[in-house]
Design an enzyme around this catalytic site. Sequence first.
Site, mmCIF file in Angstrom:
data_model
loop_
_atom_site.group_PDB
_atom_site.id
_atom_site.type_symbol
_atom_site.label_atom_id
_atom_site.label_comp_id
_atom_site.label_asym_id
_atom_site.label_seq_id
_atom_site.Cartn_x
_atom_site.Cartn_y
_atom_site.Cartn_z
ATOM 1 N N LEU A 23 0.880 -1.145 0.072
ATOM 2 C CA LEU A 23 0.043 0.056 -0.091
ATOM 3 C C LEU A 23 1.092 1.315 -0.011
ATOM 4 O O LEU A 23 2.050 1.011 0.615
ATOM 5 C CB LEU A 23 -1.016 0.077 1.105
ATOM 6 N N ASP A 24 0.523 2.326 -0.793
ATOM 7 C CA ASP A 24 1.283 3.649 -0.725
ATOM 8 C C ASP A 24 1.417 4.030 0.926
ATOM 9 O O ASP A 24 0.559 3.579 1.768
ATOM 10 C CB ASP A 24 0.508 4.657 -1.573
ATOM 11 N N ARG A 25 2.405 5.010 1.317
ATOM 12 C CA ARG A 25 2.757 5.124 2.387
ATOM 13 C C ARG A 25 1.416 5.889 2.847
ATOM 14 O O ARG A 25 1.099 5.780 4.009
ATOM 15 C CB ARG A 25 3.976 6.247 2.234
#
Length: 231
Positions: A53-55
Amino acid sequence: MLEILYRDEHLIGINKPSGLLVHKSFYTGEADTYAIQELRNQIGQKVYPVHRLDRKTSGVLLFTLDKETLRIMSDRFAAKEVEKKYIAILRGWAKEEETIDYDLINENEVKQNAITYYHRLQTSEIDLPFLKHQTSRYCLVEAIPETGRFHQLRKHFKHILHPILGCRKHGCNKQNKLWLQTFGINKMTLHAHQLIFNHPISNERITVNATLDDEFKRVGDILKFDLSAYS
């Protein structure tokens, strides 16, 4: 402590907080902590991330507890046998439903096919002047990416001119600044709320749900969205 959503002898799923990197990456830079090491320290054993997942994206993040299960689950993700559901708040009122089929350029400058289906759940219009408009419109959507490209949802919603509220790189920074100045909020409103898959060993159908964090709910309260199904 990370919130553990699902655990057995082969798999473990957490509710990843916004701002936490999954692991070290050339493309994401450095951080003091990573989800992989935090979870390993918390449960006292090695974990292997199946996806990322993106940050700034919160929500369901799945790990395996052994390399053989990792191989099976990685193959299932690649074969599109795992269903990922996200909710997001977009600027403007998007269509009631749409399939976005728009190729994206990856980190290595290679063009990749990318497909996202979404449907609109709720709309909101608030007394927040923006540019020539006296009000601001937003919508809550559920998005299901059929492919798993880097920043896919963020780029796809930008492409249809309904960027995710709070997204800086692929969003509307004038809107983001307005929300920061007006409400003190710079939250990116993208959350992986559900992961559905067949268990790699038992083949049982598994559904893992992740609730929203307080900052996402605060945005929802301002817009008068009913987020009870995700709380």
